[in-house]
Write a protein that holds these residues in place. Sequence first.
Motif, short mmCIF file in Angstrom:
data_model
loop_
_atom_site.label_atom_id
_atom_site.label_comp_id
_atom_site.label_asym_id
_atom_site.label_seq_id
_atom_site.Cartn_x
_atom_site.Cartn_y
_atom_site.Cartn_z
N ILE A 132 0.82 -1.21 0.00
CA ILE A 132 0.00 0.00 0.00
C ILE A 132 0.86 1.27 0.00
O ILE A 132 0.44 2.30 -0.52
CB ILE A 132 -1.02 -0.01 1.16
N GLY A 133 2.06 1.19 0.52
CA GLY A 133 2.95 2.35 0.53
C GLY A 133 3.30 2.84 -0.86
O GLY A 133 3.58 4.03 -1.06
N ASN A 134 3.28 1.96 -1.85
CA ASN A 134 3.57 2.36 -3.23
C ASN A 134 2.53 3.34 -3.76
O ASN A 134 2.81 4.08 -4.70
CB ASN A 134 3.62 1.13 -4.14
N TYR A 135 1.33 3.34 -3.17
CA TYR A 135 0.25 4.18 -3.67
C TYR A 135 0.51 5.67 -3.41
O TYR A 135 -0.18 6.50 -3.98
CB TYR A 135 -1.09 3.75 -3.07
N THR A 136 1.51 6.00 -2.62
CA THR A 136 1.85 7.42 -2.46
C THR A 136 2.27 8.03 -3.79
O THR A 136 2.13 9.23 -3.99
CB THR A 136 2.99 7.63 -1.44
N ASN A 137 2.78 7.19 -4.69
CA ASN A 137 3.27 7.67 -5.98
C ASN A 137 2.53 7.04 -7.16
O ASN A 137 3.01 7.08 -8.28
CB ASN A 137 4.77 7.41 -6.11
N ARG A 138 1.36 6.46 -6.90
CA ARG A 138 0.58 5.85 -7.98
C ARG A 138 -0.44 6.84 -8.50
O ARG A 138 -1.30 7.32 -7.78
CB ARG A 138 -0.09 4.56 -7.51
N SER A 139 -0.33 7.12 -9.78
CA SER A 139 -1.21 8.04 -10.48
C SER A 139 -1.99 7.26 -11.54
O SER A 139 -1.61 6.15 -11.88
CB SER A 139 -0.38 9.14 -11.12
N PRO A 140 -3.05 7.85 -12.09
CA PRO A 140 -3.81 7.13 -13.10
C PRO A 140 -3.03 6.85 -14.38
O PRO A 140 -3.31 5.88 -15.07
CB PRO A 140 -4.99 8.05 -13.40
N TYR A 141 -2.05 7.69 -14.70
CA TYR A 141 -1.24 7.56 -15.91
C TYR A 141 0.20 7.87 -15.55
O TYR A 141 0.47 8.59 -14.59
CB TYR A 141 -1.69 8.57 -16.98
N PRO A 142 1.16 7.36 -16.33
CA PRO A 142 2.55 7.77 -16.10
C PRO A 142 2.65 9.30 -16.17
O PRO A 142 2.11 9.92 -17.10
CB PRO A 142 3.32 7.12 -17.24
N THR A 143 3.30 9.88 -15.18
CA THR A 143 3.35 11.35 -15.07
C THR A 143 4.71 11.80 -14.57
O THR A 143 5.23 11.24 -13.60
CB THR A 143 2.25 11.84 -14.11
N LEU A 144 5.24 12.81 -15.21
CA LEU A 144 6.45 13.48 -14.75
C LEU A 144 6.01 14.81 -14.14
O LEU A 144 5.34 15.61 -14.81
CB LEU A 144 7.43 13.71 -15.90
N HIS A 145 6.35 15.03 -12.90
CA HIS A 145 5.97 16.25 -12.19
C HIS A 145 7.17 17.19 -12.18
O HIS A 145 8.19 16.89 -11.56
CB HIS A 145 5.53 15.90 -10.77
N LEU A 146 7.04 18.30 -12.86
CA LEU A 146 8.12 19.28 -12.95
C LEU A 146 7.90 20.34 -11.88
O LEU A 146 6.85 20.98 -11.84
CB LEU A 146 8.14 19.92 -14.34
N LEU A 147 8.89 20.48 -11.01
CA LEU A 147 8.77 21.38 -9.87
C LEU A 147 9.87 22.42 -9.85
O LEU A 147 11.00 22.13 -10.26
CB LEU A 147 8.89 20.58 -8.56
N ARG A 148 9.56 23.56 -9.27
CA ARG A 148 10.56 24.61 -9.06
C ARG A 148 11.24 24.38 -7.71
O ARG A 148 10.56 24.20 -6.70
CB ARG A 148 9.89 25.99 -9.04
N GLU A 149 12.54 24.42 -7.69
CA GLU A 149 13.30 24.27 -6.43
C GLU A 149 12.91 25.36 -5.42
O GLU A 149 12.75 25.08 -4.24
CB GLU A 149 14.80 24.31 -6.69
N ASP A 150 12.74 26.61 -5.89
CA ASP A 150 12.36 27.70 -4.99
C ASP A 150 11.03 27.43 -4.32
O ASP A 150 10.86 27.72 -3.13
CB ASP A 150 12.26 29.03 -5.76
#
Length: 190
Positions: A132-150
């Motif tokens: 169940i711990g894997n579900y923290t990063n389970r999304s409906p589709y493969p997804t790359l999340h682009l984030l700003r360091e700031d």
Amino acid sequence: MNTANRADAEHDTIIADTVDWLEKAVIGLNLCPFAKAVHVKKQIRYVVSAASTPEQLLQELMDELQTLSDSDPQAVDTTLLIHPYVLNDFLDYNEFLDVADAALEDMDLAGELQVASFHPQYQFADTAVDDIGNYTNRSPYPTLHLLREDSIERAVEAFPDAADIFEKNIETLEALGHEGWNKLGLPAAK
């Protein structure tokens, strides 16, 4: 319905499924305490990739990294690059993350942006597939999340226990269990 309209309708569904997951799981379960603010302020850019090869996805990823870097953070703080037609196998996806990190380096954006990962089959090292711990990063589709360091740094300053998020997420999901996750009514993994 012509091909372009069919693709637009499919992409609208993909985005709607992703927003549903974001609202019910990521925000609803407080898996990421930073997500609610950018969602409410409509600062998340949703992009559905038509890529069918890793090479095409890499080009789109680089375009989106540059777009995010060039954008006003008040307008676009983060991007979800959803790629339903490529890297559906988690191991292939996981290997692509090294390519994504290399692209950040090659574009001189490391330290400014980073890429986080979500996948319908996400599996942390040394866990069982159905953990169940894997579900923290389970999304409906493969997804790359682009984030700003700031943005991450500001969020961490505002949330002093940021280092504890992962452990709290595991506790939340273990208490919820598979049955509770299924009751969220999220779309099945694609």
